[in-house]
Design a protein around this motif. Structure first.
Motif, PDB file in Angstrom:
ATOM      1  N   THR A 297       0.830  -1.196   0.000  1.00 41.14           N
ATOM      2  CA  THR A 297       0.000   0.000   0.000  1.00 41.14           C
ATOM      3  C   THR A 297       0.864   1.246   0.000  1.00 41.14           C
ATOM      4  OG1 THR A 297      -1.638   1.249   1.291  1.00 41.14           O
ATOM      5  CG2 THR A 297      -0.115  -0.125   2.524  1.00 41.14           C
ATOM      6  N   THR A 298       0.280   2.343  -0.482  1.00 43.95           N
ATOM      7  CA  THR A 298       0.995   3.617  -0.441  1.00 43.95           C
ATOM      8  C   THR A 298       1.032   4.169   0.987  1.00 43.95           C
ATOM      9  OG1 THR A 298      -1.073   4.752  -1.009  1.00 43.95           O
ATOM     10  CG2 THR A 298       0.430   4.216  -2.821  1.00 43.95           C
ATOM     11  N   ALA A 299       0.139   3.657   1.845  1.00 39.97           N
ATOM     12  CA  ALA A 299       0.130   4.065   3.260  1.00 39.97           C
ATOM     13  C   ALA A 299       1.009   3.126   4.081  1.00 39.97           C
ATOM     14  CB  ALA A 299      -1.304   4.069   3.792  1.00 39.97           C
ATOM     15  N   TYR A 300       2.196   2.838   3.533  1.00 43.40           N
ATOM     16  CA  TYR A 300       3.067   1.848   4.173  1.00 43.40           C
ATOM     17  C   TYR A 300       3.546   2.288   5.550  1.00 43.40           C
ATOM     18  CZ  TYR A 300       6.789   4.848   2.319  1.00 43.40           C
ATOM     19  OH  TYR A 300       7.602   5.910   2.024  1.00 43.40           O
ATOM     20  N   MET A 301       3.644   3.602   5.763  1.00 42.13           N
ATOM     21  CA  MET A 301       4.100   4.070   7.073  1.00 42.13           C
ATOM     22  C   MET A 301       3.062   3.799   8.160  1.00 42.13           C
ATOM     23  SD  MET A 301       7.153   4.980   6.821  1.00 42.13           S
ATOM     24  CE  MET A 301       7.340   5.598   8.486  1.00 42.13           C
ATOM     25  N   LEU A 302       1.789   3.675   7.756  1.00 41.48           N
ATOM     26  CA  LEU A 302       0.751   3.310   8.725  1.00 41.48           C
ATOM     27  C   LEU A 302       0.973   1.886   9.223  1.00 41.48           C
ATOM     28  CD1 LEU A 302      -1.901   3.886  10.207  1.00 41.48           C
ATOM     29  CD2 LEU A 302      -3.120   3.088   8.158  1.00 41.48           C
ATOM     30  N   ILE A 303       1.263   0.976   8.295  1.00 38.11           N
ATOM     31  CA  ILE A 303       1.546  -0.414   8.669  1.00 38.11           C
ATOM     32  C   ILE A 303       2.794  -0.478   9.538  1.00 38.11           C
ATOM     33  CG2 ILE A 303       2.176  -2.700   7.792  1.00 38.11           C
ATOM     34  CD1 ILE A 303       0.513  -2.116   5.322  1.00 38.11           C
ATOM     35  N   ALA A 304       3.822   0.231   9.103  1.00 29.88           N
ATOM     36  CA  ALA A 304       5.073   0.234   9.875  1.00 29.88           C
ATOM     37  C   ALA A 304       4.830   0.791  11.272  1.00 29.88           C
ATOM     38  CB  ALA A 304       6.126   1.056   9.148  1.00 29.88           C
ATOM     39  N   GLY A 305       4.020   1.844  11.357  1.00 29.16           N
ATOM     40  CA  GLY A 305       3.739   2.457  12.657  1.00 29.16           C
ATOM     41  C   GLY A 305       3.002   1.513  13.591  1.00 29.16           C
ATOM     42  N   VAL A 306       2.009   0.775  13.060  1.00 31.76           N
ATOM     43  CA  VAL A 306       1.263  -0.180  13.885  1.00 31.76           C
ATOM     44  C   VAL A 306       2.175  -1.277  14.407  1.00 31.76           C
ATOM     45  CG1 VAL A 306      -0.547  -1.957  13.828  1.00 31.76           C
ATOM     46  CG2 VAL A 306      -0.958   0.274  12.773  1.00 31.76           C
ATOM     47  N   VAL A 307       3.040  -1.795  13.530  1.00 27.94           N
ATOM     48  CA  VAL A 307       3.973  -2.857  13.941  1.00 27.94           C
ATOM     49  C   VAL A 307       4.930  -2.341  15.013  1.00 27.94           C
ATOM     50  CG1 VAL A 307       5.841  -4.369  13.175  1.00 27.94           C
ATOM     51  CG2 VAL A 307       3.802  -4.089  11.752  1.00 27.94           C
ATOM     52  N   LEU A 308       5.412  -1.118  14.839  1.00 33.80           N
ATOM     53  CA  LEU A 308       6.338  -0.552  15.815  1.00 33.80           C
ATOM     54  C   LEU A 308       5.665  -0.355  17.179  1.00 33.80           C
ATOM     55  CD1 LEU A 308       8.204   2.117  13.652  1.00 33.80           C
ATOM     56  CD2 LEU A 308       8.987  -0.155  14.306  1.00 33.80           C
ATOM     57  N   VAL A 309       4.398   0.070  17.161  1.00 30.37           N
ATOM     58  CA  VAL A 309       3.664   0.245  18.421  1.00 30.37           C
ATOM     59  C   VAL A 309       3.479  -1.101  19.114  1.00 30.37           C
ATOM     60  CG1 VAL A 309       1.427   0.849  19.413  1.00 30.37           C
ATOM     61  CG2 VAL A 309       2.494   2.366  17.743  1.00 30.37           C
ATOM     62  N   LEU A 310       3.125  -2.126  18.343  1.00 32.21           N
ATOM     63  CA  LEU A 310       2.939  -3.463  18.919  1.00 32.21           C
ATOM     64  C   LEU A 310       4.242  -3.992  19.518  1.00 32.21           C
ATOM     65  CD1 LEU A 310       0.640  -5.105  16.217  1.00 32.21           C
ATOM     66  CD2 LEU A 310      -0.001  -4.373  18.529  1.00 32.21           C
ATOM     67  N   LEU A 311       5.344  -3.761  18.806  1.00 33.95           N
ATOM     68  CA  LEU A 311       6.647  -4.202  19.326  1.00 33.95           C
ATOM     69  C   LEU A 311       6.996  -3.457  20.610  1.00 33.95           C
ATOM     70  CD1 LEU A 311       8.950  -4.668  16.210  1.00 33.95           C
ATOM     71  CD2 LEU A 311       8.449  -6.361  17.964  1.00 33.95           C
ATOM     72  N   THR A 312       6.688  -2.174  20.637  1.00 35.20           N
ATOM     73  CA  THR A 312       6.964  -1.386  21.841  1.00 35.20           C
ATOM     74  C   THR A 312       6.158  -1.901  23.034  1.00 35.20           C
ATOM     75  OG1 THR A 312       7.404   0.561  20.474  1.00 35.20           O
ATOM     76  CG2 THR A 312       6.975   0.935  22.803  1.00 35.20           C
ATOM     77  N   LEU A 313       4.922  -2.323  22.771  1.00 32.72           N
ATOM     78  CA  LEU A 313       4.053  -2.799  23.845  1.00 32.72           C
ATOM     79  C   LEU A 313       4.442  -4.187  24.342  1.00 32.72           C
ATOM     80  CD1 LEU A 313       0.549  -1.611  22.536  1.00 32.72           C
ATOM     81  CD2 LEU A 313       1.836  -0.673  24.460  1.00 32.72           C
ATOM     82  N   PHE A 314       4.755  -5.087  23.386  1.00 37.45           N
ATOM     83  CA  PHE A 314       4.949  -6.488  23.749  1.00 37.45           C
ATOM     84  C   PHE A 314       6.423  -6.927  23.784  1.00 37.45           C
ATOM     85  CE2 PHE A 314       0.638  -6.226  21.967  1.00 37.45           C
ATOM     86  CZ  PHE A 314      -0.083  -6.719  23.051  1.00 37.45           C
TER      87      PHE A 314
END
Length: 314
Positions: free
Chosen positions: A279-296
């Motif tokens: 997707t062109t909104a690739y930074m949204l996907i990257a951001g969600v993954v980074l938040v999940l990694l930060t949490l878990f």
């Protein structure tokens, strides 16, 4: 198996694997991995200051750019070959980090972070201001003919890969040796409790300055090699994002773990690469993954491995 054997086996095995991948990877991933190894060396330099010494810097783009421009301008304006140009880049990074350290280390905490950021921005603006020599925001290309090292063409994919691997191997070995030495253990003590370390008789200012110079020199070496291998030098590499990137790579991979910067750089690079193909909104996907990694996985990928499985990871 002893702890020393495990440490040597893990880090040596990683280098052997990277060496073997040169002969197995397709062209696209071959080029990507060469770039990742150079950027991971930059992150290793950052990890030494942040992960082991506990100093949060937002000015490492200044050191990366000092190395890149030191080498690139030596080739462009003086016609020097890559070897002396690399030395100039390394010396420039060490000198800039020493000067910044003498000033910034008089502060602490948030003030240190802000001072390093401001100096990095000053460096970025200086590159733009002296555009007559640096070519400003457009940057400049290092000609292929100028990227010959003792008959080896650094623009050739195989030569470029092995040069990147050599830089990464040296950076990894230096970091591993440092953090297991008395100097490195003192840095960790400063990170954990600087006041108590000072009370024990250690000159914490001198050791933090030493850590900053070594960190800056490794980052500058990465910048110089990046410019020489990929043939481009530009002001983008001095911008604030290249101070944020190594922080993200270290946090994702695991701060205070020697292999953490490589794992974080590899993960972040391919996370953005694969997301952008969906997707062109690739930074949204990257951001969600980074938040999940930060949490878990708050200690980063290798940090969690050390906490759960391998407590011997340096």
């Amino acid at each position: 198996m002893s702890e020393r054997a495990k440490v040597v086996g893990l880090h040596g095995g990683l280098l052997v694997l990277l060496f073997a991948l040169q002969f197995a990877l397709p062209a696209y991933h071959h080029g990507n991995l060469a770039r990742i190894m150079v950027l991971a060396s930059f992150a290793i330099g950052y990890n030494l200051l942040f992960g082991y010494t506990g100093l949060l810097s937002l000015g490492h783009a200044l050191f990366f750019a000092a190395g890149m421009y030191g080498a690139g301008l030596s080739v462009l304006h003086f016609g020097w070959s890559p070897a002396p140009a690399l030395i100039v880049g390394l010396a420039a990074g060490a000198a800039v980090s020493a000067l910044l350290g003498l000033l910034a280390l008089r502060t602490a905490g948030v003030a240190f972070m802000i001072v390093t950021l401001m100096f990095a921005q000053a460096g970025y603006l200086a590159i733009l201001y002296f555009g007559k020599w640096t070519y400003g925001d457009e940057g400049f290309v290092i000609a292929r003919a100028a990227r010959m090292l003792h008959g080896v063409d650094l623009s050739d994919p195989a030569s470029r890969y092995f040069a990147a691997l050599a830089l990464f191997a040296v950076s990894l070995a230096v970091c591993l040796w440092l953090v297991r030495s008395r100097f490195g253990k003192t840095l960790i003590a400063i990170r954990e409790n600087e006041e108590r370390t000072r009370m024990l008789g250690y000159d914490t200012f001198a050791r933090k300055l030493g850590a900053m110079v070594i960190s800056g020199a490794i980052s500058a070496a990465a910048g110089a090699v990046y410019g020489l291998l990929f043939g481009y030098v530009g002001a983008t590499f001095a911008s604030v994002q290249y101070s944020i990137f190594p922080l993200l790579w270290v946090l994702l991979g695991g701060a205070g773990v020697v292999v953490g910067p490589f794992v974080g750089t590899l993960f972040m690079f391919y996370l953005i690469d694969l997301s952008s193909g969906v997707t062109t909104a690739y930074m949204l996907i990257a951001g969600v993954v980074l938040v999940l990694l930060t949490l878990f996985a708050p200690q980063g990928l290798t940090g969690e491995l050390r906490r759960r499985l391998w407590p011997w990871l340096p």
